[in-house]
Structure formats: C-alpha cells, structure tokens
Write a protein that holds these residues in place. Structure first.
Motif, PDB file in Angstrom:
ATOM      1  N   ALA A 150       1.632 -11.205  -9.088  1.00  0.00           N
ATOM      2  CA  ALA A 150       0.678 -10.094  -9.176  1.00  0.00           C
ATOM      3  C   ALA A 150      -0.066  -9.907  -7.864  1.00  0.00           C
ATOM      4  CB  ALA A 150      -0.320 -10.353 -10.312  1.00  0.00           C
ATOM      5  N   LEU A 151      -0.353 -11.008  -7.165  1.00  0.00           N
ATOM      6  CA  LEU A 151      -1.007 -10.914  -5.858  1.00  0.00           C
ATOM      7  C   LEU A 151      -0.097 -10.214  -4.857  1.00  0.00           C
ATOM      8  CD1 LEU A 151      -3.161 -11.613  -3.739  1.00  0.00           C
ATOM      9  CD2 LEU A 151      -2.072 -13.863  -3.492  1.00  0.00           C
ATOM     10  N   LEU A 152       1.167 -10.622  -4.788  1.00  0.00           N
ATOM     11  CA  LEU A 152       2.105  -9.986  -3.860  1.00  0.00           C
ATOM     12  C   LEU A 152       2.249  -8.498  -4.167  1.00  0.00           C
ATOM     13  CD1 LEU A 152       4.990 -12.603  -3.486  1.00  0.00           C
ATOM     14  CD2 LEU A 152       2.933 -12.322  -2.100  1.00  0.00           C
ATOM     15  N   SER A 153       2.322  -8.168  -5.445  1.00  0.00           N
ATOM     16  CA  SER A 153       2.446  -6.761  -5.832  1.00  0.00           C
ATOM     17  C   SER A 153       1.214  -5.964  -5.401  1.00  0.00           C
ATOM     18  CB  SER A 153       2.631  -6.658  -7.352  1.00  0.00           C
ATOM     19  OG  SER A 153       2.686  -5.312  -7.764  1.00  0.00           O
ATOM     20  N   ALA A 154       0.038  -6.549  -5.581  1.00  0.00           N
ATOM     21  CA  ALA A 154      -1.199  -5.857  -5.203  1.00  0.00           C
ATOM     22  C   ALA A 154      -1.272  -5.651  -3.692  1.00  0.00           C
ATOM     23  CB  ALA A 154      -2.409  -6.651  -5.691  1.00  0.00           C
ATOM     24  N   LEU A 155      -0.860  -6.655  -2.926  1.00  0.00           N
ATOM     25  CA  LEU A 155      -0.875  -6.534  -1.464  1.00  0.00           C
ATOM     26  C   LEU A 155       0.112  -5.455  -1.006  1.00  0.00           C
ATOM     27  CD1 LEU A 155      -0.994 -10.300  -0.366  1.00  0.00           C
ATOM     28  CD2 LEU A 155      -2.901  -8.704  -0.561  1.00  0.00           C
ATOM     29  N   SER A 156       1.282  -5.416  -1.627  1.00  0.00           N
ATOM     30  CA  SER A 156       2.284  -4.400  -1.278  1.00  0.00           C
ATOM     31  C   SER A 156       1.774  -2.997  -1.585  1.00  0.00           C
ATOM     32  CB  SER A 156       3.583  -4.661  -2.042  1.00  0.00           C
ATOM     33  OG  SER A 156       4.185  -5.871  -1.616  1.00  0.00           O
ATOM     34  N   ARG A 157       1.122  -2.837  -2.726  1.00  0.00           N
ATOM     35  CA  ARG A 157       0.580  -1.525  -3.090  1.00  0.00           C
ATOM     36  C   ARG A 157      -0.564  -1.137  -2.160  1.00  0.00           C
ATOM     37  NH1 ARG A 157      -1.002  -1.970  -9.180  1.00  0.00           N
ATOM     38  NH2 ARG A 157      -1.667   0.192  -8.825  1.00  0.00           N
ATOM     39  N   ALA A 158      -1.384  -2.117  -1.797  1.00  0.00           N
ATOM     40  CA  ALA A 158      -2.514  -1.840  -0.899  1.00  0.00           C
ATOM     41  C   ALA A 158      -2.030  -1.362   0.463  1.00  0.00           C
ATOM     42  CB  ALA A 158      -3.372  -3.090  -0.744  1.00  0.00           C
ATOM     43  N   ALA A 159      -0.862  -1.851   0.897  1.00  0.00           N
ATOM     44  CA  ALA A 159      -0.326  -1.480   2.209  1.00  0.00           C
ATOM     45  C   ALA A 159       0.062  -0.010   2.295  1.00  0.00           C
ATOM     46  CB  ALA A 159       0.888  -2.349   2.525  1.00  0.00           C
ATOM     47  N   GLU A 160       0.187   0.643   1.141  1.00  0.00           N
ATOM     48  CA  GLU A 160       0.618   2.043   1.119  1.00  0.00           C
ATOM     49  C   GLU A 160      -0.502   3.021   1.489  1.00  0.00           C
ATOM     50  OE1 GLU A 160       2.051   2.631  -2.816  1.00  0.00           O
ATOM     51  OE2 GLU A 160       3.725   1.216  -2.619  1.00  0.00           O
ATOM     52  N   PHE A 161      -1.742   2.574   1.441  1.00  0.00           N
ATOM     53  CA  PHE A 161      -2.868   3.483   1.671  1.00  0.00           C
ATOM     54  C   PHE A 161      -3.214   3.539   3.160  1.00  0.00           C
ATOM     55  CE2 PHE A 161      -3.273   1.857  -2.670  1.00  0.00           C
ATOM     56  CZ  PHE A 161      -3.211   3.054  -3.371  1.00  0.00           C
ATOM     57  N   GLU A 162      -3.248   4.760   3.696  1.00  0.00           N
ATOM     58  CA  GLU A 162      -3.369   4.952   5.140  1.00  0.00           C
ATOM     59  C   GLU A 162      -4.806   4.863   5.657  1.00  0.00           C
ATOM     60  OE1 GLU A 162      -1.538   8.650   6.019  1.00  0.00           O
ATOM     61  OE2 GLU A 162       0.501   7.966   5.558  1.00  0.00           O
ATOM     62  N   ASP A 163      -5.769   4.806   4.752  1.00  0.00           N
ATOM     63  CA  ASP A 163      -7.167   4.789   5.193  1.00  0.00           C
ATOM     64  C   ASP A 163      -7.806   3.406   5.052  1.00  0.00           C
ATOM     65  OD1 ASP A 163      -7.511   7.584   5.892  1.00  0.00           O
ATOM     66  OD2 ASP A 163      -7.254   7.984   3.761  1.00  0.00           O
ATOM     67  N   SER A 164      -6.979   2.371   4.938  1.00  0.00           N
ATOM     68  CA  SER A 164      -7.550   1.033   4.787  1.00  0.00           C
ATOM     69  C   SER A 164      -6.737  -0.002   5.550  1.00  0.00           C
ATOM     70  CB  SER A 164      -7.621   0.641   3.305  1.00  0.00           C
ATOM     71  OG  SER A 164      -6.319   0.483   2.764  1.00  0.00           O
ATOM     72  N   LEU A 165      -7.436  -1.054   5.946  1.00  0.00           N
ATOM     73  CA  LEU A 165      -6.829  -2.230   6.563  1.00  0.00           C
ATOM     74  C   LEU A 165      -7.125  -3.406   5.647  1.00  0.00           C
ATOM     75  CD1 LEU A 165      -5.593  -3.901   8.933  1.00  0.00           C
ATOM     76  CD2 LEU A 165      -7.916  -4.039   9.878  1.00  0.00           C
ATOM     77  N   LEU A 166      -6.085  -4.109   5.222  1.00  0.00           N
ATOM     78  CA  LEU A 166      -6.269  -5.288   4.370  1.00  0.00           C
ATOM     79  C   LEU A 166      -5.910  -6.534   5.163  1.00  0.00           C
ATOM     80  CD1 LEU A 166      -5.450  -5.860   0.690  1.00  0.00           C
ATOM     81  CD2 LEU A 166      -4.543  -7.476   2.370  1.00  0.00           C
ATOM     82  N   ILE A 167      -6.787  -7.531   5.100  1.00  0.00           N
ATOM     83  CA  ILE A 167      -6.579  -8.810   5.769  1.00  0.00           C
ATOM     84  C   ILE A 167      -6.681  -9.922   4.740  1.00  0.00           C
ATOM     85  CG2 ILE A 167      -7.477 -10.457   7.465  1.00  0.00           C
ATOM     86  CD1 ILE A 167      -6.371  -8.143   8.885  1.00  0.00           C
ATOM     87  N   MET A 168      -5.697 -10.807   4.703  1.00  0.00           N
ATOM     88  CA  MET A 168      -5.803 -12.031   3.915  1.00  0.00           C
ATOM     89  C   MET A 168      -5.502 -13.207   4.826  1.00  0.00           C
ATOM     90  SD  MET A 168      -4.144 -13.219   0.252  1.00  0.00           S
ATOM     91  CE  MET A 168      -2.527 -13.782   0.796  1.00  0.00           C
ATOM     92  N   CYS A 169      -6.379 -14.196   4.837  1.00  0.00           N
ATOM     93  CA  CYS A 169      -6.213 -15.361   5.698  1.00  0.00           C
ATOM     94  C   CYS A 169      -5.907 -16.593   4.861  1.00  0.00           C
ATOM     95  CB  CYS A 169      -7.473 -15.602   6.527  1.00  0.00           C
ATOM     96  SG  CYS A 169      -7.879 -14.248   7.642  1.00  0.00           S
ATOM     97  N   LEU A 170      -4.917 -17.362   5.292  1.00  0.00           N
ATOM     98  CA  LEU A 170      -4.544 -18.607   4.626  1.00  0.00           C
ATOM     99  C   LEU A 170      -4.849 -19.754   5.571  1.00  0.00           C
ATOM    100  CD1 LEU A 170      -1.079 -17.570   3.135  1.00  0.00           C
ATOM    101  CD2 LEU A 170      -3.327 -17.472   2.037  1.00  0.00           C
TER     102      LEU A 170
END
Length: 354
Positions: free
Chosen positions: A98-118
């Motif tokens: 579900a996390l991977l799916s959410a990150l993939s969907r978030a990448a589709e939006f052109e007005d946002s930058l998503l950062i996840m740090c491990l």
C-alpha cells in the motif's frame, strides 16, 4: 526504474522539483542534508508542507491526498510532502504494498514534490547497487518512484569533501589536514561535519586563514580512543575475524584486556537494550534520545539486532558477564578476550531471528 545517484538528484532538483523521491544509503549525513535542502523553501510556509508518518495501509490515503492538493498561495509554486516510515522490514506485505502504491500515485501529481528518507540501519537495502534486498528491489521497480542512493564515501571523496568545507569558509587546508582529520575523527560524514564546523569556528576566532594537521589535533575530538569503534562495529556486523584482528592489533599496543572486554560488554549491552526498545515499538529517534546516543549509531544497532532473537543477545550478555567475573578472580589475557568473541559469535550465529 534505475537507481539515481547524488548527481542525478541534484540535476533533477535544478530543473523541476516535482515527483516522488526515496533517499537512502549508507551515508546518512547526505540523506539528511538533502532532506533539509528540500525543506528550506518552506521554512515560513507551513500550509504547503505536509509531513506524514506511515505505519500501515490506512495512512496511504493521506499521502495521496496531500500530494494531490494544489499549492495554496505558494511562493515556490509547488507543495512538499515528506513521508517517514519506520520498521519497513517488519511491516506486513499488504502495508508495504500500500505504501508503494501510494508513492506511485503521488508521483503523478505535477504540483507536488514527495520525499521519503530511509535511514541506514532501519531498512535492509541489500548489497547495492547489484543485489538489492527483496523489498528494496520492489521499491526500485515501482512505477514513478525515483530511488536515490548515497553509498559510503571513499577516503578520496571524504578528503575532498573536508577540503571543500574549509574552502567555502575561506580557509585554506594545508597538506595532510584532511588525512589527519580522517585518522582522528573517523570516516563518517555525520561525525566529521560537527568537528569541521568546530575547527572553522576556532580558526576564525584566532583570525587564521589556513588550517593545519596541528589545528585538527588541537580542536577536534578523537574518535573512540583505542579501537573501540572498529571493535564495536565488527561485533554489530557479526564479523568475528575483524573483531579478532582488532584485539590482536590492540595487544601489540599493550591495550589492557580489561579495556577490550569492557568495549565488548558495552556493545552487547547496547544491542540488547536497543533490541528491547525497538521490539516495544520505539523509533530510532526515541531510542537515541533515551540512551543519549547519536541517531546514526542507533540506526546501525537497529539494523544489526533485527537479525537476532532477544534470547541470543541475552546469552551473549551472559557470556560477557561470566568473562568479567573470571577476570576478577583469575588471569584473563588477550586469549580470553578472543575466546569470548568466538563464543559470542557462535551464540548469535545459531539464533537468527525468524
């Protein structure tokens, strides 16, 4: 999706700060550095900066919702969504998917930058770049997600990095300065950075335009004395041959066996304590605060102890305690320290966590 380098990521941030990026690797300092750089434009803009803690699939909608929202009166023209997720190795498959799916969907939006740090030690990366762990491979292959890998810097890279820090402050490093700093402080950017800052402050206070190896000796803290850091790391990683090599090297320098035994006991005790706290649900940051330990160091411990059952660590601690008792009542030399390391290795290797 290919694994991006630091140069790839810097180039992407110059052209278009959009998409979903996962920053990870052995050089935690760089992961934190680029996370902080991403936050900088939003220092006075709390409306367009959202931080989400992901722990299970019910948090997935929050990631997509934050990423899909249009920026509100934004001076930088986009939104920043920062995702943190502890315990990915222990997460259920459904929650990880579900996390991977959410990150993939978030990448589709052109007005946002998503950062996840491990952070190093909180997720099994595998042997990158060629042999990622099973979950790391799934993350790399997920649609739209840009994985950015920060490997451990080489000595040559660290020397140049140290020199650049001094040069940016208007200070010229003399020959041998960076080598002296590596020998004295260690090869972790996380440990080196504050010592460089300390040296710069000292030099500016004394109105000095050049830094020498002698300045490093005068100002910078020496890392872990004899070889405790290397000995501890060898125990953490299960590298018994390397640990034995440290003991033999220290024997030549006449380091007391009692000092070596204390270092071994401390490492096992910290492993057992961190195992118990992590099993109780504490995050790396919470453990670091409770123990007064650097968060980077806690991350290394968490990665190590996840491989062992608590009962195995308790057995190792019992072996160390028995050795300390023998030292009080009889002659306990370097051979005893070496035997203890072998006994601990057997206790841990025979009881891996399922």
């Amino acid at each position: 999706m290919k694994i991006l380098t630091e140069a790839d990521y810097k180039s992407a941030m110059k052209t278009a700060r959009r998409g979903a990026y996962v920053l990870f690797g052995e050089e935690d300092y760089l992961v934190s550095h680029y996370r902080n750089k991403a936050r900088e434009p939003f220092a006075d803009d709390e409306v367009n900066y959202t931080r989400i803690l992901y722990s299970a699939s019910e948090d997935a909608d929050a990631i997509v919702g934050a990423s899909s929202s249009l920026p509100f009166m934004s001076g930088v023209g986009y939104r920043l969504v920062e995702v943190t997720a502890d315990g990915l190795d222990m997460m259920k498959d459904a929650d990880f998917d579900a996390l991977l799916s959410a990150l993939s969907r978030a990448a589709e939006f052109e007005d946002s930058l998503l950062i996840m740090c491990l952070s190093c030690g909180t997720f099994d990366f595998g042997a990158l770049p060629k042999r990622p762990s099973a979950r790391m491979k799934r993350l790399i292959d997920a649609d739209g997600i840009n994985p950015v890998y920060f490997p451990k810097a080489s000595p040559a890279q660290l020397r140049r990095w140290i020199e650049r820090h001094f040069e940016r402050a208007g200070i010229v490093p003399e020959y041998g300065t960076s080598d002296r700093m590596l020998a004295r402080v260690g090869d972790s950017m996380t440990m080196l950075s504050p010592e460089i800052d300390k040296a710069i402050a000292y030099l500016k206070y004394h109105d000095k335009a050049r830094v020498t190896p002698a300045d490093i000796d005068a100002v910078c803290a020496e890392n872990d004395g004899y070889g405790a850091f290397e000995l501890s790391n060898s125990i953490l990683d299960g590298r018994v041959r390397d640990a034995l090599s440290v003991v033999r090297s220290e024997a030549k320098k006449k380091t007391e066996p009692a000092v070596l035994l204390a270092g071994i006991s401390r490492a096992i005790s910290d492993m057992l304590t961190i195992k118990a706290l992590a099993s109780g649900g504490a995050s790396g940051a919470e453990i670091a605060k409770a123990l007064g330990m650097h968060e980077y160091r806690v991350g290394l411990y968490m990665k190590s102890v996840s491989r062992y059952k608590e009962s195995a660590l308790e057995r190792a601690m019992s072996l160390a305690a028995d050795a300390e008792e023998r030292m009080k009542s009889s002659r306990f030399g370097y051979e005893g320290v070496e035997r203890l390391l072998c006994e601990i290795s057997l206790a841990l290797s025979g009881a891996r966590a399922s």
